[in-house]
Scaffold this motif. Structure first.
Motif, PDB file in Angstrom:
ATOM      1  N   ARG A   7      -9.776   4.290  18.824  1.00  0.00           N
ATOM      2  CA  ARG A   7     -10.087   2.951  18.308  1.00  0.00           C
ATOM      3  C   ARG A   7      -8.855   2.062  18.282  1.00  0.00           C
ATOM      4  N   ILE A  24     -17.886  -1.984  24.594  1.00  0.00           N
ATOM      5  CA  ILE A  24     -17.689  -3.306  23.983  1.00  0.00           C
ATOM      6  C   ILE A  24     -16.403  -3.934  24.516  1.00  0.00           C
ATOM      7  N   ARG A  27     -14.652   1.279  11.764  1.00  0.00           N
ATOM      8  CA  ARG A  27     -15.081   2.677  11.719  1.00  0.00           C
ATOM      9  C   ARG A  27     -14.011   3.551  12.363  1.00  0.00           C
ATOM     10  N   ALA A  71     -17.888  -9.330  13.736  1.00  0.00           N
ATOM     11  CA  ALA A  71     -18.638  -8.257  14.377  1.00  0.00           C
ATOM     12  C   ALA A  71     -17.676  -7.211  14.947  1.00  0.00           C
ATOM     13  N   MET A 121     -19.354   6.844  19.247  1.00  0.00           N
ATOM     14  CA  MET A 121     -18.699   5.604  18.820  1.00  0.00           C
ATOM     15  C   MET A 121     -17.620   5.195  19.815  1.00  0.00           C
ATOM     16  N   PHE A 157     -17.119  -3.257  13.639  1.00  0.00           N
ATOM     17  CA  PHE A 157     -17.237  -2.112  14.539  1.00  0.00           C
ATOM     18  C   PHE A 157     -15.947  -1.302  14.562  1.00  0.00           C
ATOM     19  N   GLY A 205     -17.381   1.864  21.855  1.00  0.00           N
ATOM     20  CA  GLY A 205     -16.174   1.041  21.741  1.00  0.00           C
ATOM     21  C   GLY A 205     -15.604   0.668  23.094  1.00  0.00           C
TER      22      GLY A 205
END
Lengths: 273, 303
Positions: B117, A14, B112, B105, A7, B109, A11
């Motif tokens: 992140r 993206i 999560r 979108a 992920m 994403f 990430g």
């Protein structure tokens, strides 16, 4: 949770694709003139050079003047915003004032006003007052939208200052103003930094007021100077991207060094009312 | 500076409160006066100008004459005005749609949980904070007809900003690129408010990812989505800089949104009076929308 690292990779991908325009700006700014038209395009500059920065971004007197003007306007706006928005945010958060919700609504709604709607009448009003083509006029115009934003943004920080501490300070002989300066301000330091950064960056990137209120080239902010030079640059995209990168520099620097403040400010002002 | 009130310690309860309150308004008064002078007064001034005959002479000398509804009649009778109005709605509609879809979108994403992140989320906001002059110039370069990266990737040679249709798509794309990370932040806050047990229950009942998204995420995200759409609409509808910097309203007026139209009337043709009509209309649409929004909110709350 074994699937978390993939992920992260996705990430990063993206985010990179999303910020590709920013990468392409930096990439182009380090290229030689001939290399920007290479086919296929060089994904990294193969013979990187700082020429565009030396010649266009810092070597051009018009651009240097524009950068200096923007610095003056942005610093002035920041100081004025802090001076006016900080006490107001505190007053609306922690003092028992009447009409608090009316004032808050005012500051919230006012932020939705299009800059063009202010720039046009300001041109007429400032003409009367001799404020067109002046730093003062540009600072006032920029602060017009920065101050309401600042108040809405800062109020939650003051709301989180416990009333008991403020009451205690008063019992110990502090005035209302003293409690504000000695207790509330130090506790809310992250909020103050956020406010300063956001209002600086807002004024630094502002375009409409500069365009409408500074016809005099000696006073134009870098955003207006750059827009005016765009045609003169023609296809010298490397130079144009170098100047763009310099204009973006304070924003990028703030992201690197003050990330948590910026992100907090950007989201708080919008989501909390 | 400091308002010392030594008697305050002796004074009891209500009296002390009353005395301090007057002084305490000094915290807020400068801000209210400032906003009054730099926002409310110009807004009012603008509305007054829309009922006057104002050219550059009146800006310099004052004494503008009132002309009633002449300026409104003039603008409402002009196809250019309605064309610009339509272009504004089209540009705003397209941009808001693209912003919302991209923002949702991204939010789905980055909702999560995975290492890094938060940093990535924050980085995305760079697109939103970048000065418009910078992003507009970068987009002009990316969309360049001969050497632009987009054409290279697609294997085409399209002069995106040179043709009406593609120019409109280009300004929508550039605007949505800036706004989407902001939409993401709002929608992320909404997603965090949805309880995880709902999804667990759905999984137990055998609902797939798509069913969960349609039956749980979308409906429960509705209030936040509405707020996001409204805020995006308001900021897009008033956007001047992106369009002005990328196309100057061209080609042939194809992207001349209302703010650009108003600006040109004032500063290219010195028709400050009819420009004021255009900017007044610029306020009407978001106000009407906001009223509908608050009404629907209230209805949902009482229902």
């Amino acid at each position: 949770m074994r699937r978390r690292w993939p992920m992260t990779v996705a990430g990063v991908l993206i985010t990179f694709v999303y910020l590709l325009p920013v990468y392409w700006m930096l990439n182009t700014s380090f290229k030689k003139p001939a290399d920007i038209f290479a086919t296929p395009p060089q994904l990294v500059p193969l013979s990187p050079t700082l020429r565009s920065y030396a010649d266009a971004a810092f070597g051009n007197p018009a651009i240097a003047k524009g950068l200096a003007n923007s610095a003056v306007i942005a610093i002035g706006t920041t100081l004025l915003t802090i001076a006016i928005a900080v006490p107001a945010a505190y007053g609306l958060a922690r003092l028992r004032l009447r009409f608090v919700s009316v004032f808050l609504m005012l500051f919230l709604v006012v932020q939705m006003v299009p800059a063009v709607n202010l720039a046009l009448p300001m041109f007429a009003i400032f003409s009367d007052l001799g404020l067109v083509n002046s730093y003062a006029g540009l600072i006032l115009a920029n602060a017009s939208l920065a101050i309401p934003l600042g108040i809405v943004l800062l109020r939650p920080y003051f709301l989180s200052v416990p009333t008991e501490i403020l009451e205690a300070a008063k019992v110990d002989g502090c005035t209302t103003f003293g409690a504000f300066v000695r207790i509330a301000l130090p506790i809310s330091r992250p909020g103050l930094i956020t406010l300063a950064v956001i209002s600086f960056l807002g004024a630094w990137g502002e375009f409409v007021f500069g365009l409408a209120l500074a016809a005099d080239e000696d006073l134009q902010p870098i955003t207006v100077v750059l827009a005016g030079l765009t045609n003169a640059f023609g296809t010298r995209w490397n130079d144009l991207m170098a100047v763009s990168a310099v204009v973006a520099l304070p924003v990028i620097a703030a992201f690197v060094f003050l990330q948590r403040y910026i992100v907090a400010g950007l989201t708080e002002g919008a989501t909390k009312s | 500076m400091a308002i010392t009130v030594p008697q305050q310690r002796v004074a009891t309860g209500r009296a002390a409160a009353r005395r301090t309150t007057t002084a305490e308004y000094l915290f807020v008064v400068p801000a209210v006066l400032f906003v009054g002078f730099t926002v409310l007064y110009p807004l009012g001034y603008n509305v007054v100008q829309s009922f006057q005959d104002v050219g550059i002479a009146q800006i310099v000398n004052g004494n503008a004459k009132f002309v009633g509804l002449d300026n409104y009649a003039d603008q409402f009778g002009r196809p250019e005005f309605w064309k610009s109005f339509g272009i504004s709605l089209l540009y705003t509609g397209g941009t808001v749609l693209a912003t919302f879809v991209a923002g949702l979108a991204l939010a789905l994403f980055f909702h999560r949980d995975f290492p890094g992140r938060n940093v990535l989320r924050a980085l995305l906001l760079l697109a939103w904070v970048l000065p418009t002059v910078v992003s507009a110039n970068v987009w002009r370069w990316l969309l360049d007809g001969t050497y632009g990266l987009l054409n290279t990737v697609l294997g085409t040679e399209i002069f995106w900003l040179g043709k009406p249709g593609t120019a409109m798509v280009a300004v929508m794309l550039a605007s949505a690129w800036s706004f989407a990370p902001f939409a993401m932040v709002l929608l992320l806050a909404g997603l965090q408010g949805i309880s995880g047990t709902l999804y667990e229950a759905a999984r137990i009942d055998g609902a797939g990812a798509w069913a969960q998204f349609r039956r749980i995420t979308l409906p429960l995200l509705r209030p936040v989505s509405l707020t996001t759409v409204l805020l995006c609409f308001i900021s897009t509808f008033k956007t001047f800089d992106t369009v002005f910097l990328m196309t100057q309203g061209g080609p042939g007026g194809a992207t001349e949104v209302l703010p650009v139209y108003a600006y040109k009337l004032a500063f290219s043709f010195y028709k400050f009076d009819v420009a004021a009509v255009a900017t007044t209309m610029l306020l009407v649409v978001p106000v009407v929308l906001s009223v509908f929004y608050f009404r629907s909110l209230r209805k949902e709350e009482t229902a």
